[in-house]
Design a protein around this motif. Structure first.
Motif, short mmCIF file in Angstrom:
data_model
loop_
_atom_site.label_atom_id
_atom_site.label_comp_id
_atom_site.label_asym_id
_atom_site.label_seq_id
_atom_site.Cartn_x
_atom_site.Cartn_y
_atom_site.Cartn_z
N MET A 294 47.10 69.58 45.60
CA MET A 294 46.85 68.60 44.56
C MET A 294 45.98 67.50 45.15
O MET A 294 46.24 66.99 46.23
CB MET A 294 48.19 68.00 44.09
CG MET A 294 48.01 66.86 43.14
SD MET A 294 49.52 65.93 42.73
CE MET A 294 50.59 67.17 42.13
N ASP A 295 44.95 67.17 44.44
CA ASP A 295 44.08 66.08 44.85
C ASP A 295 44.42 64.86 44.01
O ASP A 295 44.59 64.95 42.80
CB ASP A 295 42.61 66.44 44.62
CG ASP A 295 42.14 67.52 45.58
OD1 ASP A 295 42.64 67.55 46.72
OD2 ASP A 295 41.30 68.34 45.17
N VAL A 296 44.52 63.74 44.69
CA VAL A 296 44.84 62.49 44.01
C VAL A 296 43.73 61.50 44.32
O VAL A 296 43.35 61.32 45.49
CB VAL A 296 46.20 61.93 44.50
CG1 VAL A 296 46.48 60.58 43.85
CG2 VAL A 296 47.32 62.91 44.20
N GLU A 297 43.21 60.86 43.30
CA GLU A 297 42.15 59.87 43.47
C GLU A 297 42.77 58.48 43.39
O GLU A 297 43.39 58.13 42.38
CB GLU A 297 41.09 60.05 42.37
CG GLU A 297 39.87 59.19 42.55
CD GLU A 297 39.03 59.59 43.76
OE1 GLU A 297 38.40 58.70 44.34
OE2 GLU A 297 39.02 60.77 44.11
N LEU A 298 42.62 57.71 44.45
CA LEU A 298 43.14 56.34 44.47
C LEU A 298 42.08 55.39 43.92
O LEU A 298 40.88 55.64 44.04
CB LEU A 298 43.49 55.93 45.90
CG LEU A 298 44.55 56.77 46.62
CD1 LEU A 298 44.73 56.26 48.04
CD2 LEU A 298 45.87 56.74 45.88
N THR A 299 42.56 54.30 43.36
CA THR A 299 41.64 53.27 42.91
C THR A 299 41.05 52.57 44.14
O THR A 299 41.60 52.67 45.24
CB THR A 299 42.36 52.22 42.04
OG1 THR A 299 43.28 51.50 42.87
CG2 THR A 299 43.09 52.86 40.87
N PRO A 300 39.95 51.86 43.97
CA PRO A 300 39.39 51.13 45.12
C PRO A 300 40.41 50.17 45.75
O PRO A 300 40.48 50.06 46.98
CB PRO A 300 38.20 50.39 44.52
CG PRO A 300 37.77 51.26 43.37
CD PRO A 300 39.06 51.80 42.81
N ASP A 301 41.18 49.48 44.92
CA ASP A 301 42.19 48.57 45.46
C ASP A 301 43.25 49.33 46.25
O ASP A 301 43.70 48.87 47.31
CB ASP A 301 42.87 47.78 44.34
CG ASP A 301 41.98 46.68 43.77
OD1 ASP A 301 40.97 46.33 44.42
OD2 ASP A 301 42.32 46.18 42.68
N GLN A 302 43.67 50.48 45.76
CA GLN A 302 44.67 51.29 46.47
C GLN A 302 44.11 51.80 47.80
O GLN A 302 44.80 51.78 48.82
CB GLN A 302 45.13 52.46 45.59
CG GLN A 302 45.96 52.04 44.41
CD GLN A 302 46.18 53.17 43.42
OE1 GLN A 302 45.33 54.07 43.27
NE2 GLN A 302 47.30 53.12 42.71
N ARG A 303 42.85 52.25 47.78
CA ARG A 303 42.22 52.72 49.02
C ARG A 303 42.16 51.59 50.04
O ARG A 303 42.43 51.78 51.23
CB ARG A 303 40.83 53.28 48.73
CG ARG A 303 40.86 54.68 48.16
CD ARG A 303 39.48 55.36 48.20
NE ARG A 303 38.46 54.63 47.46
CZ ARG A 303 38.22 54.77 46.16
NH1 ARG A 303 38.92 55.61 45.44
NH2 ARG A 303 37.25 54.08 45.57
N ALA A 304 41.79 50.39 49.59
CA ALA A 304 41.71 49.24 50.49
C ALA A 304 43.09 48.90 51.05
O ALA A 304 43.23 48.57 52.23
CB ALA A 304 41.12 48.04 49.76
N PHE A 305 44.10 49.00 50.21
CA PHE A 305 45.48 48.71 50.63
C PHE A 305 45.91 49.70 51.71
O PHE A 305 46.47 49.31 52.75
CB PHE A 305 46.40 48.79 49.41
CG PHE A 305 47.80 48.35 49.67
CD1 PHE A 305 48.12 47.01 49.88
CD2 PHE A 305 48.83 49.28 49.69
CE1 PHE A 305 49.42 46.60 50.10
CE2 PHE A 305 50.14 48.89 49.92
CZ PHE A 305 50.43 47.55 50.12
N VAL A 306 45.64 50.97 51.48
CA VAL A 306 46.00 52.00 52.46
C VAL A 306 45.20 51.79 53.74
O VAL A 306 45.75 51.88 54.85
CB VAL A 306 45.75 53.41 51.88
CG1 VAL A 306 45.86 54.48 52.96
CG2 VAL A 306 46.73 53.70 50.74
N GLN A 307 43.93 51.50 53.61
CA GLN A 307 43.10 51.30 54.81
C GLN A 307 43.60 50.11 55.64
O GLN A 307 43.62 50.15 56.86
CB GLN A 307 41.63 51.09 54.43
CG GLN A 307 40.70 51.10 55.63
CD GLN A 307 40.78 52.39 56.43
OE1 GLN A 307 40.69 53.48 55.87
NE2 GLN A 307 40.97 52.27 57.74
N LYS A 308 44.02 49.05 54.95
CA LYS A 308 44.56 47.89 55.65
C LYS A 308 45.82 48.29 56.44
O LYS A 308 46.02 47.85 57.58
CB LYS A 308 44.88 46.79 54.65
CG LYS A 308 45.33 45.49 55.27
CD LYS A 308 45.52 44.41 54.20
CE LYS A 308 45.99 43.12 54.81
NZ LYS A 308 46.21 42.08 53.79
N ALA A 309 46.66 49.13 55.85
CA ALA A 309 47.87 49.60 56.54
C ALA A 309 47.51 50.47 57.74
O ALA A 309 48.15 50.38 58.80
CB ALA A 309 48.76 50.38 55.57
#
Length: 93
Positions: free
Chosen positions: A1-16
């Motif tokens: 399953m492929d899941v597309e994150l929003t830009p804000d979610q991607r930034a949040f994950v990247q920060k973590a």
């Protein structure tokens, strides 16, 4: 399953990831799903407790509550707690 994150979610994950909390985005998603699963289990437990409480009330097992009865119940709970605490202290001596 492929899941597309929003830009804000991607930034949040990247920060973590940048902070060392995770090493891969998949770890963040796995933790998010685990938290969601725990929350959903707890929600189902609460729904079951509410249903049981409603059934209990329907059977006439409830008691009327007023400000005075709430205070009396609180006093009763405090008394029981104090007795239990005293018993625990006496047992540890």
């Amino acid at each position: 399953m492929d899941v597309e994150l929003t830009p804000d979610q991607r930034a949040f994950v990247q920060k973590a990831i940048d902070s060392g909390r995770f090493t891969r985005a998949e770890e963040a998603v796995e933790e998010a799903l685990a938290l969601w699963e725990r929350r959903e289990r707890r929600r189902l437990e609460i729904v079951a407790m509410i249903e049981e409480a409603e059934a209990s009330l329907a059977r006439g097992e409830g008691r009327p509550m007023s400000e005075a009865s709430m205070k009396a119940l609180a006093d009763e709970v405090k008394q029981r707690g104090r007795k239990r605490l005293a018993a625990e202290r006496n047992a540890s001596r």
